[in-house]
Design an enzyme around this catalytic site. Structure first.
Site, PDB file in Angstrom:
ATOM      1  N   HIS A   1      63.356   2.825  11.463  1.00 55.73           N
ATOM      2  CA  HIS A   1      63.917   4.070  11.917  1.00 55.73           C
ATOM      3  C   HIS A   1      63.191   4.644  13.030  1.00 55.73           C
ATOM      4  CE1 HIS A   1      65.167   8.542  11.171  1.00 55.73           C
ATOM      5  NE2 HIS A   1      66.082   7.992  10.629  1.00 55.73           N
TER       6      HIS A   1
ATOM      7  N   ASP B   1      56.736   3.337   5.446  1.00 57.27           N
ATOM      8  CA  ASP B   1      58.023   4.265   5.287  1.00 57.27           C
ATOM      9  C   ASP B   1      58.746   4.128   3.842  1.00 57.27           C
ATOM     10  OD1 ASP B   1      60.007   5.825   5.696  1.00 57.27           O
ATOM     11  OD2 ASP B   1      60.585   5.149   7.694  1.00 57.27           O
TER      12      ASP B   1
ATOM     13  N   GLN C   1      63.556   5.142   2.004  1.00 57.81           N
ATOM     14  CA  GLN C   1      64.656   4.810   1.273  1.00 57.81           C
ATOM     15  C   GLN C   1      64.224   3.833   0.211  1.00 57.81           C
ATOM     16  OE1 GLN C   1      67.645   4.899   1.980  1.00 57.81           O
ATOM     17  NE2 GLN C   1      67.396   5.750   4.102  1.00 57.81           N
TER      18      GLN C   1
ATOM     19  N   LYS D   1      66.380  12.843   0.015  1.00 59.30           N
ATOM     20  CA  LYS D   1      66.903  11.540  -0.161  1.00 59.30           C
ATOM     21  C   LYS D   1      66.979  11.186  -1.688  1.00 59.30           C
ATOM     22  CE  LYS D   1      66.148   9.591   4.457  1.00 59.30           C
ATOM     23  NZ  LYS D   1      67.536   9.615   5.092  1.00 59.30           N
TER      24      LYS D   1
ATOM     25  N   CYS E   1      69.951   5.914  13.444  1.00 59.27           N
ATOM     26  CA  CYS E   1      68.841   6.138  13.905  1.00 59.27           C
ATOM     27  C   CYS E   1      67.873   5.043  14.284  1.00 59.27           C
ATOM     28  CB  CYS E   1      67.851   7.319  13.192  1.00 59.27           C
ATOM     29  SG  CYS E   1      68.659   8.837  13.194  1.00 59.27           S
TER      30      CYS E   1
HETATM   31  C1  LIG Z   1      63.883   4.551   6.718  1.00 61.10           C
HETATM   32  C2  LIG Z   1      63.732   5.818   6.973  1.00 61.10           C
HETATM   33  N1  LIG Z   1      62.788   6.395   7.671  1.00 61.10           N
HETATM   34  C3  LIG Z   1      62.720   7.707   7.973  1.00 61.10           C
HETATM   35  C4  LIG Z   1      63.784   8.593   7.803  1.00 61.10           C
HETATM   36  C5  LIG Z   1      63.512   9.954   8.171  1.00 61.10           C
HETATM   37  O1  LIG Z   1      63.544  11.010   7.080  1.00 61.10           O
HETATM   38  P1  LIG Z   1      63.531  12.323   7.315  1.00 61.10           P
HETATM   39  O2  LIG Z   1      64.481  12.669   8.610  1.00 61.10           O
HETATM   40  O3  LIG Z   1      63.575  12.783   6.292  1.00 61.10           O
HETATM   41  O4  LIG Z   1      62.073  12.823   8.309  1.00 61.10           O
HETATM   42  C6  LIG Z   1      64.949   7.983   7.304  1.00 61.10           C
HETATM   43  C7  LIG Z   1      65.970   9.048   6.980  1.00 61.10           C
HETATM   44  O5  LIG Z   1      66.764   9.449   7.820  1.00 61.10           O
HETATM   45  C8  LIG Z   1      64.973   6.599   6.978  1.00 61.10           C
HETATM   46  O6  LIG Z   1      65.996   6.147   6.473  1.00 61.10           O
END
Ligand SMILES: Cc1ncc(COP(=O)(O)O)c(C=O)c1O
Lengths: 414, 150
Positions: free
Chosen positions: A130, A208, A211, A234, A372
């Site tokens: 991401h 990370d 998910q 999430k 993203c």
């Molecule tokens: C794999 C992953 N990493 C990071 C994020 C970022 O999460 P957040 O926007 O809540 O910081 C997301 C979701 O958008 C994600 O799916």
């Protein structure tokens, strides 16, 4: 004595009844919400906990010598205990609250990256990250002379492990920062193996888990990881709160990220000293109500149990791969062996945004775009995909509805 | 009709021009060009213009994007031919208003041609698909290399 094993079957209709939003209609049709990977819906328990706090028990934390503040501090710190138990952290002080996953990764990029890595060292990410696990490392690279290395993936959408290991061989890698589950491909990465190899070459590992933690139990001690991050919204909790878990000795050694109230030992104009972890990393009034919501979400998830959640979602994912993949002209993107409840796809002759709009017209919410993850899209040779993602409240019938709607989309664009 | 529920946005004109754009080419000779980029969704378009006698003689484009953005680019390329830069600027304003509100002044033949795109106003996330080619067009007229839709 005959001990009954815990049933893993999940009563989906009883679970759905706990989500007020799932009885809404969209464009005159019952909502089919297949976008939980972007943000999950909230159960009654989370909504009520936050409203209850605002109505009955709210003040700032850590600074009032009065009843309301003390009770609210207990709730806030209580969520820290719940997070520690959720991920099996050894020490509750290893749990740092942030705004979201992005905030947690930026904290590590700053405090570990600039604070403890030396120019000339490298960070390894994967080709399925991401943006929130790419951009902070680019900023570290440009500000601090850190090399950024990208471990490739295979055409099936799995980490190319041999190539990953090659990136570590010169011993210059200080940190591997990698997804535990891809938000586009659904792939779970082989976390234990990653840690074993990274540690053998002297690198720390950040996962990370944005998910991953939604679909399976996470045990940071069993993983033997160094950092683990996730985001509350999430995991059926509210927006505005995320978690960084880090090994105590690392967090102790790292300099603070943001400066301000709550994170200090003492302040004079000449110099300030820092509070102990985790408070050293929690500058300013924290997300108090959100922490209460996150605590309720964790209790709610633990009541259902990860065995039941994982079994339900594995069955949904298998069903989705068969049904969606079975529609002529629909291509599932990513064929990883080990995967969670996310299925990306393209439709021949139709752009992903048109697919999403046409599904929306039929009451079905999916995400479309680059998710993203632009570099991953480029690797896949795509501009965008549509993505259906599942939560505990998702039913097999909703996936059938998606498959039926996709047949119509195909005919519409034929 | 089987797809009545889907037709309000995807009228036949849009499907047709989205699938088979008539002006989806890089002009062999052009005197103005600009790219448009929608960073949120990855849609990309490049617009090419050739002027003669103070008017746009011909417009073409290359696009990667959804049916709405391609159809919008194609209809745009069609209606701007034969108009002056100033007339095109007025048309661009009218088109953006229509995409946002669904309403347009009657009578203008060019706006009639563009009216099938008015349906996007009910889909806030799709308005920028329809307006992206116009952003690029204005950037080309202004001699800028590129535009980004919001
Ligand atoms: C794999 C992953 N990493 C990071 C994020 C970022 O999460 P957040 O926007 O809540 O910081 C997301 C979701 O958008 C994600 O799916």
């Amino acid at each position: 004595m005959n001990v009954m094993s815990r049933p893993v079957a999940l009563d989906v209709s009883a679970i759905r009844a706990q989500f007020p939003i799932l009885s809404e209609t969209v464009r005159g049709k019952p909502l089919v919400f297949l976008d939980s990977a972007a943000s999950a819906q909230k159960p009654r328990a989370v909504i009520d906990a936050m409203v209850w706090a605002m109505e009955h028990q709210y003040a700032n934390v850590h600074r009032g010598l009065h009843w309301m503040s003390e009770r609210t501090t207990e709730s806030y710190e209580g969520t820290r205990d719940l997070v520690a138990s959720l991920i099996n952290a050894r020490d509750r002080h290893e749990i740092v609250f942030t705004g979201n996953s992005t905030g947690a990764i930026n904290l590590v990029a700053h405090s570990y990256g600039r604070g403890m890595m030396k120019p000339g060292q490298a960070v390894v990410i994967s080709a399925m990250e991401h943006h929130s696990n790419i951009v902070p490392w680019q900023m570290l690279r440009d500000a601090h002379g850190i090399e950024l290395r990208v471990a490739p993936i295979t055409d099936a959408g799995e980490l190319d492990f041999a190539a990953f290991e090659d990136l570590l061989r010169d011993g210059r890698v200080g940190l591997v920062s990698i997804t535990h589950m891809s938000n586009v491909l659904g792939t779970y990465t082989p976390a234990e193996r990653i840690v074993a190899v990274a540690h053998a070459y002297g690198a720390k590992v950040l996962f990370d888990g944005s998910q991953a933690i939604v679909h399976r139990r996470v045990d940071v001690q069993a993983l033997n990881a160094d950092f683990y991050v996730f985001t509350g919204h999430k995991l059926y909790g509210p927006t505005g709160i995320g978690v960084l878990w880090g090994r105590r000795e690392l967090l102790d050694a790292m300099p603070p990220f943001l400066g301000g109230g709550d994170m200090i030992g003492s302040v004079t104009y000449e110099r300030s000293t820092w509070a102990q972890v985790p408070h050293k990393f929690e500058a300013g009034t924290p997300a108090i109500l959100e922490s209460i919501g996150l605590g309720a979400a964790i209790r709610w998830v633990q009541d259902i149990g990860y065995d039941a959640i994982a079994a339900h979602e594995a069955s949904l994912t298998d069903h989705a791969l068969a049904r969606i993949g079975g529609v002529a002209g629909v291509n599932v993107i990513g064929r990883a062996q080990d995967r969670g409840g996310v299925v990306s796809f393209t439709v021949d002759g139709a752009h992903a945004h048109d697919v999403a709009t046409l599904l929306d017209r039929q009451g079905i919410a999916v995400r479309a775009g680059h998710h993203c993850a632009e570099p991953l899209m480029r690797r896949l040779g795509l501009d965008s995909t549509a993505r259906a993602s599942f939560g505990v409240y998702t039913t097999h019938e909703e996936i059938d509805a998606l498959a039926t709607a996709l047949v119509r989309v195909r005919e519409f664009f034929a | 009709m089987m797809f009545d529920d889907l037709r309000d946005l995807y009228q036949e004109v849009i499907l047709d021009h989205g699938r088979r754009p008539r002006h989806g080419i890089r002009l062999a000779a052009f005197d103005a060009s600009a790219k448009g980029d929608n960073p949120m969704c990855g849609d990309r378009v490049q617009v090419f213009l050739r002027h003669a006698d103070g008017l746009v003689a011909e417009a073409g484009f290359e696009a990667r994007g959804c049916a709405i953005s391609v159809a919008s680019a194609d209809l745009m390329a069609e209606v701007v031919a034969g108009r002056s830069d100033d007339q095109i600027r007025v048309l661009a304003d009218e088109f953006r208003d229509m995409a946002r509100t669904g309403r347009s002044a009657d009578g203008d033949a060019a706006m009639e041609r563009l009216r099938p795109l008015a349906g996007v106003h009910e889909y806030p996330s799709r308005v920028k698909c329809a307006t992206l080619p116009w952003h690029a067009l204005l950037a080309a007229l202004d001699g800028q290399g590129g535009a980004s839709s919001e």
